[in-house]
Design a protein around this motif. Structure first.
Motif, PDB file in Angstrom:
ATOM      1  N   ASP A  82       0.840  -1.206   0.000  1.00  0.00           N
ATOM      2  CA  ASP A  82       0.000   0.000   0.000  1.00  0.00           C
ATOM      3  C   ASP A  82       0.872   1.251   0.000  1.00  0.00           C
ATOM      4  OD1 ASP A  82       1.053  -0.205   2.515  1.00  0.00           O
ATOM      5  OD2 ASP A  82      -0.814   0.160   3.589  1.00  0.00           O
ATOM      6  N   GLY A  83       1.995   1.188  -0.693  1.00  0.00           N
ATOM      7  CA  GLY A  83       2.914   2.322  -0.759  1.00  0.00           C
ATOM      8  C   GLY A  83       2.393   3.438  -1.654  1.00  0.00           C
ATOM      9  N   LYS A  84       3.269   4.344  -1.995  1.00  0.00           N
ATOM     10  CA  LYS A  84       2.849   5.544  -2.726  1.00  0.00           C
ATOM     11  C   LYS A  84       2.534   5.285  -4.188  1.00  0.00           C
ATOM     12  CE  LYS A  84       7.587   7.030  -3.753  1.00  0.00           C
ATOM     13  NZ  LYS A  84       8.578   8.108  -3.575  1.00  0.00           N
ATOM     14  N   GLY A  85       2.965   4.146  -4.751  1.00  0.00           N
ATOM     15  CA  GLY A  85       2.661   3.827  -6.135  1.00  0.00           C
ATOM     16  C   GLY A  85       3.497   4.628  -7.126  1.00  0.00           C
ATOM     17  N   MET A  86       3.220   4.413  -8.424  1.00  0.00           N
ATOM     18  CA  MET A  86       3.961   5.093  -9.494  1.00  0.00           C
ATOM     19  C   MET A  86       3.004   5.684 -10.517  1.00  0.00           C
ATOM     20  SD  MET A  86       7.039   2.326 -10.246  1.00  0.00           S
ATOM     21  CE  MET A  86       5.993   0.872 -10.075  1.00  0.00           C
ATOM     22  N   SER A  87       3.470   6.728 -11.173  1.00  0.00           N
ATOM     23  CA  SER A  87       2.710   7.315 -12.276  1.00  0.00           C
ATOM     24  C   SER A  87       2.930   6.503 -13.542  1.00  0.00           C
ATOM     25  CB  SER A  87       3.144   8.760 -12.492  1.00  0.00           C
ATOM     26  OG  SER A  87       4.491   8.804 -12.965  1.00  0.00           O
ATOM     27  N   LYS A  88       2.215   6.847 -14.609  1.00  0.00           N
ATOM     28  CA  LYS A  88       2.349   6.139 -15.877  1.00  0.00           C
ATOM     29  C   LYS A  88       3.778   6.227 -16.413  1.00  0.00           C
ATOM     30  CE  LYS A  88       0.572   6.112 -20.620  1.00  0.00           C
ATOM     31  NZ  LYS A  88      -0.375   6.742 -21.582  1.00  0.00           N
ATOM     32  N   ASP A  89       4.359   7.406 -16.398  1.00  0.00           N
ATOM     33  CA  ASP A  89       5.714   7.577 -16.919  1.00  0.00           C
ATOM     34  C   ASP A  89       6.744   6.855 -16.052  1.00  0.00           C
ATOM     35  OD1 ASP A  89       4.686   9.082 -18.975  1.00  0.00           O
ATOM     36  OD2 ASP A  89       5.066  11.011 -17.987  1.00  0.00           O
ATOM     37  N   GLU A  90       6.554   6.935 -14.724  1.00  0.00           N
ATOM     38  CA  GLU A  90       7.488   6.262 -13.829  1.00  0.00           C
ATOM     39  C   GLU A  90       7.435   4.748 -14.009  1.00  0.00           C
ATOM     40  OE1 GLU A  90       7.839   9.153  -9.913  1.00  0.00           O
ATOM     41  OE2 GLU A  90       6.102   7.832 -10.088  1.00  0.00           O
TER      42      GLU A  90
ATOM     43  N   THR B 217      -0.012  -0.553 -10.612  1.00  0.00           N
ATOM     44  CA  THR B 217       0.281   0.461  -9.596  1.00  0.00           C
ATOM     45  C   THR B 217      -0.676   1.634  -9.699  1.00  0.00           C
ATOM     46  OG1 THR B 217       2.041   1.859  -8.685  1.00  0.00           O
ATOM     47  CG2 THR B 217       1.964   1.633 -11.073  1.00  0.00           C
ATOM     48  N   ARG B 218      -0.881   2.278  -8.556  1.00  0.00           N
ATOM     49  CA  ARG B 218      -1.764   3.452  -8.534  1.00  0.00           C
ATOM     50  C   ARG B 218      -1.323   4.378  -7.418  1.00  0.00           C
ATOM     51  NH1 ARG B 218      -7.946   3.491  -6.327  1.00  0.00           N
ATOM     52  NH2 ARG B 218      -8.157   5.760  -6.168  1.00  0.00           N
ATOM     53  N   GLN B 219      -1.270   5.667  -7.751  1.00  0.00           N
ATOM     54  CA  GLN B 219      -0.972   6.688  -6.747  1.00  0.00           C
ATOM     55  C   GLN B 219      -2.264   7.184  -6.116  1.00  0.00           C
ATOM     56  OE1 GLN B 219       1.344   9.345  -9.331  1.00  0.00           O
ATOM     57  NE2 GLN B 219       3.179   8.802  -8.156  1.00  0.00           N
TER      58      GLN B 219
ATOM     59  N   GLU C  50      -3.450  10.102  -5.394  1.00  0.00           N
ATOM     60  CA  GLU C  50      -4.145  11.271  -5.946  1.00  0.00           C
ATOM     61  C   GLU C  50      -4.786  11.012  -7.300  1.00  0.00           C
ATOM     62  OE1 GLU C  50       0.369  11.811  -6.521  1.00  0.00           O
ATOM     63  OE2 GLU C  50      -1.038  11.052  -5.014  1.00  0.00           O
ATOM     64  N   TYR C  51      -4.632   9.794  -7.853  1.00  0.00           N
ATOM     65  CA  TYR C  51      -5.200   9.485  -9.167  1.00  0.00           C
ATOM     66  C   TYR C  51      -6.293   8.429  -9.039  1.00  0.00           C
ATOM     67  CZ  TYR C  51      -1.258  12.042 -11.129  1.00  0.00           C
ATOM     68  OH  TYR C  51      -0.348  13.020 -11.441  1.00  0.00           O
ATOM     69  N   ASP C  52      -7.308   8.535  -9.908  1.00  0.00           N
ATOM     70  CA  ASP C  52      -8.417   7.581  -9.908  1.00  0.00           C
ATOM     71  C   ASP C  52      -8.088   6.314 -10.691  1.00  0.00           C
ATOM     72  OD1 ASP C  52      -9.935   9.378  -8.468  1.00  0.00           O
ATOM     73  OD2 ASP C  52     -10.782  10.322 -10.253  1.00  0.00           O
ATOM     74  N   CYS C  53      -7.096   6.408 -11.576  1.00  0.00           N
ATOM     75  CA  CYS C  53      -6.779   5.307 -12.477  1.00  0.00           C
ATOM     76  C   CYS C  53      -5.455   4.658 -12.089  1.00  0.00           C
ATOM     77  CB  CYS C  53      -6.713   5.821 -13.915  1.00  0.00           C
ATOM     78  SG  CYS C  53      -6.272   4.560 -15.136  1.00  0.00           S
ATOM     79  N   ALA C  54      -5.420   3.329 -12.171  1.00  0.00           N
ATOM     80  CA  ALA C  54      -4.176   2.586 -11.988  1.00  0.00           C
ATOM     81  C   ALA C  54      -3.573   2.292 -13.359  1.00  0.00           C
ATOM     82  CB  ALA C  54      -4.444   1.291 -11.231  1.00  0.00           C
ATOM     83  N   TRP C  55      -2.292   1.878 -13.368  1.00  0.00           N
ATOM     84  CA  TRP C  55      -1.596   1.583 -14.619  1.00  0.00           C
ATOM     85  C   TRP C  55      -0.940   0.214 -14.525  1.00  0.00           C
ATOM     86  CZ3 TRP C  55      -2.769   4.853 -18.381  1.00  0.00           C
ATOM     87  CH2 TRP C  55      -3.149   6.166 -18.036  1.00  0.00           C
ATOM     88  N   LYS C  56      -0.831  -0.428 -15.692  1.00  0.00           N
ATOM     89  CA  LYS C  56      -0.288  -1.790 -15.725  1.00  0.00           C
ATOM     90  C   LYS C  56       0.686  -1.924 -16.890  1.00  0.00           C
ATOM     91  CE  LYS C  56      -1.676  -6.675 -16.067  1.00  0.00           C
ATOM     92  NZ  LYS C  56      -2.816  -7.616 -16.142  1.00  0.00           N
ATOM     93  N   ILE C  57       1.772  -2.691 -16.634  1.00  0.00           N
ATOM     94  CA  ILE C  57       2.745  -2.991 -17.684  1.00  0.00           C
ATOM     95  C   ILE C  57       3.125  -4.461 -17.585  1.00  0.00           C
ATOM     96  CG2 ILE C  57       4.811  -2.450 -16.336  1.00  0.00           C
ATOM     97  CD1 ILE C  57       6.013  -1.217 -18.876  1.00  0.00           C
ATOM     98  N   THR C  58       3.414  -5.080 -18.729  1.00  0.00           N
ATOM     99  CA  THR C  58       3.823  -6.482 -18.790  1.00  0.00           C
ATOM    100  C   THR C  58       5.193  -6.569 -19.454  1.00  0.00           C
ATOM    101  OG1 THR C  58       1.542  -7.252 -18.944  1.00  0.00           O
ATOM    102  CG2 THR C  58       3.258  -8.778 -19.674  1.00  0.00           C
TER     103      THR C  58
ATOM    104  N   GLY D 111      -1.146   1.789  -4.175  1.00  0.00           N
ATOM    105  CA  GLY D 111       0.012   0.944  -3.949  1.00  0.00           C
ATOM    106  C   GLY D 111       0.436   0.251  -5.220  1.00  0.00           C
ATOM    107  N   THR D 112       1.168  -0.863  -5.059  1.00  0.00           N
ATOM    108  CA  THR D 112       1.728  -1.578  -6.207  1.00  0.00           C
ATOM    109  C   THR D 112       1.610  -3.080  -5.990  1.00  0.00           C
ATOM    110  OG1 THR D 112       3.319   0.213  -6.592  1.00  0.00           O
ATOM    111  CG2 THR D 112       3.811  -1.916  -7.599  1.00  0.00           C
ATOM    112  N   ARG D 113       1.315  -3.786  -7.066  1.00  0.00           N
ATOM    113  CA  ARG D 113       1.312  -5.256  -7.047  1.00  0.00           C
ATOM    114  C   ARG D 113       2.190  -5.733  -8.198  1.00  0.00           C
ATOM    115  NH1 ARG D 113      -1.450  -9.800  -5.273  1.00  0.00           N
ATOM    116  NH2 ARG D 113      -1.612 -11.523  -6.762  1.00  0.00           N
ATOM    117  N   ILE D 114       3.187  -6.562  -7.862  1.00  0.00           N
ATOM    118  CA  ILE D 114       4.093  -7.116  -8.869  1.00  0.00           C
ATOM    119  C   ILE D 114       3.940  -8.625  -8.874  1.00  0.00           C
ATOM    120  CG2 ILE D 114       6.485  -7.329  -9.619  1.00  0.00           C
ATOM    121  CD1 ILE D 114       7.103  -4.720  -8.243  1.00  0.00           C
ATOM    122  N   GLU D 115       3.656  -9.180 -10.053  1.00  0.00           N
ATOM    123  CA  GLU D 115       3.510 -10.622 -10.218  1.00  0.00           C
ATOM    124  C   GLU D 115       4.631 -11.147 -11.106  1.00  0.00           C
ATOM    125  OE1 GLU D 115      -0.351 -11.314 -11.794  1.00  0.00           O
ATOM    126  OE2 GLU D 115      -1.409 -10.756  -9.944  1.00  0.00           O
TER     127      GLU D 115
END
Length: 594
Positions: free
Chosen positions: A59-67, A111-113, A115-123, A140-144
């Protein structure tokens, strides 16, 4: 063959060989990233020991799309704001973990920060990353990570069984959990909860102790000694076990430098040195120790997995650690580990009806100061029963001194154990182990005062040794003389003993010198002079103490108890074994369901 630049994917796989050794390495890197992101809740899931599936959620601070897009690139990190490798205040700093893992496995990051309503995903699969796409997720962030080493199959054959890899992952996560009691940790293995450590909201020392009890067990928590020492810019805190609570290996020694789990030879050697006088060779204490010092005074960039560190001032760290542990042991020197298992006393075996009937005396009601004497229960004394039920008692002497916590001696059992009674219950003392510690501490005191007391032998003793043993004894002759043992060269293969330490009384000089020679063979350059002398003291004390099988009078027993109460480290002998066991009245009552 011409020189060329390796492909980026191959470079990542080479880096993965250093950073990612097994599933536990993946768990370590991902959990440390979660803590760097300020997580207060971390959840880890494994399938088949992590070989087929690893998931870490926080449940950390998460990352933005660019990060998120940058996070899977080599050497991309948010951990070095001033680009100073000697000011590292995070677990990670190289920017190699995520791309290294992704180069040999299939990885999804969501991941999702806040202050944002949307989360982002990368594979990322085998080093090839997809576009960043929108997704649904909490803060926060989830890594699988799936199919670890599928892109480097040669590495798969080096992995152990699922049970072994799971155990390695458990060890890594528990080490991290010990250092972060303010964070909750959960581990699921093949869909089942392995453990859950809730976050502790108490002050630091209480929170650490609670977390220690969860990870290392109640036995350690109940027999742990607080360590707290500070010198210059170095602070050491944590807990160590009483010498009587020890293990056959060092796996229960947890060390943290600026909250980073490490395995450091300097620190492990210092711990071994601090326990040298109170622990047997081949036994290891349990401990959890935290070293806090400025980042510029320690280099964590000396090992690919950051498992080893290098201190700017090794002598400061070792000296403070040894003194802190020895001072803590001295404060608790009369304690012995509370490891009595009442279930062992309460277990009764069935008696074979064809065998000799068991001895079942009628229950005896004891007064507060009444001693047990089985001899009054018999009309005759048979030789075979005299040892089996040997209990020696005498009338109680008048005690002119105050009785301490070990109480009054009541009897001697099997000519080996002293049975005493205090206000709370019964104390059983191993007379040899107790006297061994008393003699050793007196030898050490005479060494400190530089006043050795020798007793000259009426007929000097000649001891035959092999060449190596003889050389070792003669090289240490000056140190031995400081303890009252005087030896000189005598012929080709012998030494002559002219005096022995007065504290030892009558002692077999042959056995003593031979034992010392064997012990000196284990000395190395890491042994300081003081450590060597204390080791000699321990060997001498073993030869000069009251032996098991020697009958003692009540006066001698009480004198031994009083000496124990005044002697440092009297809760354990020189080899780390307990010198006494206390059975409380309430414990005795439990045996009879009272």
């Amino acid at each position: 063959m011409t020189i060329r630049i390796l492909p980026s994917n191959l470079i990542n796989q080479i880096a993965a060989g250093e950073v990612v050794e097994r599933p536990a390495s993946v768990v370590k890197e991902l959990v440390e990233n979660a803590l760097d992101a300020g997580a207060k809740t971390v959840e880890v899931s494994l399938n088949e020991g992590g070989k087929t599936f690893i998931a870490v959620s926080d449940d950390g601070k998460g990352m933005s799309k660019d990060e998120l897009s940058l996070a899977v690139e080599r050497h991309a990190t948010s951990k070095l704001p001033d680009d100073n490798l000697f000011n590292i205040c995070f677990f990670g700093f190289r920017g190699e973990a995520l791309p290294s893992i992704a180069s040999v496995a299939r990885m999804n990051i969501t991941t999702r920060q806040k202050e944002y309503d949307c989360a982002w995903k990368i594979t990322v699969e085998g080093g090839k990353k997809s576009e960043v796409v929108p997704a649904a997720y909490n803060q926060g962030t989830r890594i699988e990570v799936r199919d670890l080493f599928y892109a480097a199959p040669a590495r798969l054959k080096f992995l152990k069984s699922a049970a072994t890899e799971t155990a390695n992952c458990v060890d890594v996560l528990q080490r991290i959990a010990l250092a972060n009691p303010e964070v909750s940790f959960a581990l699921y293995v093949d869909g089942k909860k392995k453990f859950y450590y809730p976050a502790e909201g108490k002050d630091l020392f209480e929170a650490r102790l609670e977390r220690l009890g969860m990870v290392m067990g109640r036995e350690f928590r109940d027999n742990a000694i607080l360590i707290e020492a500070e010198r210059e810019n170095l602070k050491i805190s944590g807990y160590v076990s009483l010498p009587t609570l020890n293990k056959a290996n060092s796996l229960s020694q947890f060390l943290f430098v600026n909250n980073r789990p490490v395995r450091d030879k300097l620190l492990l050697g210092a711990i071994r040195g601090a326990y040298q006088d109170v622990l047997a060779h081949g036994r290891y204490p349990m401990c959890v120790l935290f070293f806090d010092l400025p980042p510029e005074d320690v280099d964590v960039n000396v090992h690919p997995a950051k498992a080893e560190v290098r201190f700017y001032d090794n002598n400061l760290v070792r000296g403070l650690l040894v003194s802190a542990i020895r001072n803590a042991l001295a404060r608790s020197s009369n304690k012995t580990a509370d490891t009595l298992d009442l279930s062992k006393f309460a277990s009764f075996e069935k008696v074979d009806c064809l065998a000799e009937p068991a001895f079942n005396p009628s229950p005896i009601k004891l007064g507060k100061y009444q001693s047990i004497n089985f001899s009054t229960q018999r009309q005759t004394v048979l030789p075979d029963l005299e040892y089996k039920f040997s209990l020696k008692t005498e009338p109680e002497p008048a005690m002119s001194e105050d009785v301490g916590p070990l109480g009054l001696a009541k009897a001697q059992f099997c000519d080996t154990y002293i049975i005493a009674q205090n206000e709370d219950g019964i104390v059983i003392v191993d007379q040899h182990a107790a006297h061994e510690r008393i003699v050793m501490e007196k030898l050490k005191a005479s060494l400190t005062e530089n006043k050795p007391q020798s007793q000259m032998l009426l007929i000097p003793e000649i001891v035959e040794l092999v060449a190596g043993e003889k050389n070792r004894i003669l090289e240490a002759a000056q140190e031995l003389a400081k303890l009252g043992l005087e030896v000189e060269d005598f012929g080709v293969t012998a030494v002559i003993v002219r005096a022995t330490p007065a504290l030892l009384g009558e002692v077999n000089a042959q056995e003593l010198v031979k034992d010392l020679a064997e012990q000196m063979a284990e000395w190395n350059n890491g042994f300081e002079l003081q450590d060597k002398l204390h080791s000699v003291c321990a060997t001498m004390a073993c030869h000069g103490s009251v032996r098991a099988g020697r009958r003692l009078s009540i006066e001698e027993m009480n004198r031994l108890l009083r000496d124990m109460e005044k002697t440092p480290h009297s809760g354990q002998c020189n080899h780390g074994r307990p010198t006494y066991v206390e059975l409380k009245i309430k414990d005795i009552a439990r045996l009879f369901d009272r």
